[in-house]
Write a protein that holds these residues in place. Structure first.
Motif, PDB file in Angstrom:
ATOM      1  N   GLY A  75       0.904  -1.292   0.283  1.00  0.00           N
ATOM      2  CA  GLY A  75       0.228   0.087   0.037  1.00  0.00           C
ATOM      3  C   GLY A  75       1.008   1.234   0.087  1.00  0.00           C
ATOM      4  O   GLY A  75       1.913   1.340   0.463  1.00  0.00           O
ATOM      5  N   SER A 104      -3.031   0.015  -3.694  1.00  0.00           N
ATOM      6  CA  SER A 104      -2.721  -1.180  -3.504  1.00  0.00           C
ATOM      7  C   SER A 104      -2.163  -1.872  -4.608  1.00  0.00           C
ATOM      8  O   SER A 104      -3.038  -1.948  -5.682  1.00  0.00           O
ATOM      9  CB  SER A 104      -3.518  -2.042  -2.546  1.00  0.00           C
ATOM     10  OG  SER A 104      -3.760  -1.553  -1.237  1.00  0.00           O
ATOM     11  N   ASN A 107      -4.612  -4.332   3.814  1.00  0.00           N
ATOM     12  CA  ASN A 107      -4.286  -3.979   2.500  1.00  0.00           C
ATOM     13  C   ASN A 107      -3.597  -4.761   1.829  1.00  0.00           C
ATOM     14  O   ASN A 107      -2.626  -4.448   0.900  1.00  0.00           O
ATOM     15  CB  ASN A 107      -3.873  -2.555   2.519  1.00  0.00           C
ATOM     16  CG  ASN A 107      -2.466  -2.346   3.115  1.00  0.00           C
ATOM     17  OD1 ASN A 107      -2.056  -3.172   4.037  1.00  0.00           O
ATOM     18  ND2 ASN A 107      -1.706  -1.358   2.574  1.00  0.00           N
TER      19      ASN A 107
END
Length: 507
Positions: A47, A159, A494
């Motif tokens: 991320g 991401s 994430n």
């Protein structure tokens, strides 16, 4: 110290719109094999996010709908060159991952967060960033979330699948995307020439690589899930380190005959703290440093042969290990020497050529860096990845430079992760993202709190944060946004999470 940091953890995030953005030009479907260096990465996502203040001019172009439109339009343009980010990972006939470049597109979320930028508690990204501002990628290779804040500021977050790109590649894309948004030409078009990383015939490698990497078949079976003690919980924090403190650390880590780099000096300081937090001083603590092989592999014969714009993974993670007692009691210069020795193991062209050959000799058996694989008898381990090339000031989509930007990588394993990056607010300062155990971070703040300062809105030159108020937490329309502290699904929101890590044999 952490309790005195102003900021709000709990706030509401609402997704207003989701669509898929594909490359603006049609692309013919084709398969792109992963390189041998790509194959060393587990299925985890990385991320990254950027915070922008409300534009100074109040025009139709500065409204959030207009900003989101600019982001989507320029993203569609950038994906023409960076078509890998618009594809999806599939499994080859050999059982290995490969990239299907089919222009499935990038999932793009538009959201609203009921919080002002000056109240955002960035020091604690587990509560304020993960699963709220940085989206969880469900499909494809890359996803984006643009979030409008209560004050008119904006957070742009992404991401991406680490098997497809390293941070260097991600940085290239972010700069190109911003250039497209400002109607500029892409300054550094990507290269997908996998032949640059072809193995040699016959393959040849040094036995030292067996000490750095291991086939998954040789790893012990995954451990049963155990509830970690409070001090052993891996958490994320973001600090800033002033230029003056970096220079002083470098002075302490250097000797009269050898000057250490700033990254080596910072790494030595953290390694010493991690060793001091070890309950058993006889255990050996490991520290790995991510080395980018592009400059090592470049032959210098011009742009057609340069690795400078290669898109993919060109990384190795050499590591050092020392007894915790030695690391904790020796001078910082001694620890920095150990850092230097570990780094030198992976800093040559021959090392990267040998690593490519080492993977080739074992395909299709997957392998992974040993630093990620902890045995019960091992001491603490962590990896330092230099983010000094992080182009935070260049990610300007047309409404101003970010006031803050950071990678966010709670990757789900038991080893820690540290990434220092340049500060967007103060020249020469560093922002340091840390993903370590709570006990290690508590000790870091207790002993080195004069160096590692919790990130605050005041540091970002924003208005002083208001006193924390009771704001109920809610996530609407984002089923992926789960909080580790309030759900039983302890998955990093994430990244690929512990399920992916467990399937890869790392936890």
């Amino acid at each position: 110290m952490a309790s005195a940091v102003a900021g709000v953890d709990d706030f509401t995030v609402t997704v207003k719109r989701k669509e898929t953005v594909a490359a603006v030009l049609p692309l013919q479907d084709h398969w792109l094999p992963l390189s041998n260096l790509d194959l060393l990465l587990p299925p985890i996502d990385v991320g990254v996010f950027f915070c922008y203040e409300k534009p100074s001019s109040s025009t139709e172009k500065s409204s959030f709908p207009s900003m989101a439109s600019t982001l989507k339009k320029s993203l569609a343009q950038a994906l023409v060159s960076y078509y890998a980010f618009a594809g999806e990972v599939v499994t080859s006939s050999l059982g290995e991952p490969e990239l299907l470049c089919n222009n499935r597109g990038v999932d793009f979320y538009e959201a609203y967060a009921d919080i002002e930028l000056r109240r955002l508690h960035l020091y604690n990204p587990d509560a304020t960033v993960e699963g709220k501002l940085v989206p969880k990628k469900k499909e494809g290779v890359f996803c984006v979330q643009a979030t409008e804040l209560k004050c008119g500021g904006v957070v742009v977050a992404c991401s991406f699948d680490h098997r497809i790109a390293d941070a260097y590649s991600g940085n290239m894309f972010l700069v190109s995307w911003a250039e497209m948004a400002q109607s500029k030409s892409i300054s550094n078009p990507p290269s997908f020439r996998r032949s640059l990383l072809n193995p040699r015939r016959p393959v040849s490698y040094d036995v030292s690589i067996d000490e750095m990497y291991v086939p998954l078949s040789l790893l012990p079976p995954p451990k049963n899930e155990e509830v970690a003690a409070d001090d052993d919980r891996i958490i994320s924090r973001i600090y800033y380190v002033t230029a003056q403190d970096i220079n002083e650390l470098q002075s302490l880590a250097s000797s009269s005959t050898c000057k250490r780099t700033k990254l080596q000096s910072l790494s030595a300081c953290i390694w010493q703290i991690v060793a001091k937090s070890e309950r058993d001083s006889t255990r050996r603590c490991k520290m790995g440093i991510v080395v980018d092989g592009r400059t090592r592999l470049s032959d210098g014969d011009g742009p057609n042969h340069s690795m400078s714009n290669y898109f993919g993974n060109v990384l190795s993670i050499p590591y050092g290990e020392e007894r915790a007692e030695e690391l904790a009691t020796r001078p910082l210069s001694w620890v920095a020497e150990a850092v230097h020795e570990a780094l030198s193991e992976g800093a040559s062209k021959e090392h990267f050529l040998g690593l490519i050959d080492w993977v080739e000799a074992r395909r299709p058996q997957p392998a992974v860096a040993k630093i990620y694989c902890r045995e019960r008898e091992d001491g603490a381990a962590f990896v330092v990845s230099s983010g000094q090339r992080f182009p935070v000031k260049r990610v300007d989509f047309g409404w101003g430079k970010p006031v803050f930007g950071s990678y966010h990588f709670p990757w789900g394993g038991e080893s820690g992760y540290v990434m220092p990056m340049p500060s967007a607010s103060r020249e020469g300062d560093w922002v340091v993202y840390m993903h370590l155990s709570k006990g290690q971070l508590d000790l870091l703040e207790a002993e080195e709190g004069h160096i590692f300062h919790p990130l605050t809105p005041e540091y970002l030159n924003l208005a002083a944060a208001a006193a924390t108020s009771d704001v109920s937490y809610a996530i609407k329309d984002i089923p992926s946004c789960s909080r580790r502290c309030t759900t039983t699904n302890a998955i990093s929101t994430n990244v690929g999470g512990r399920d992916n890590m467990r399937s890869f044999g790392l936890v």
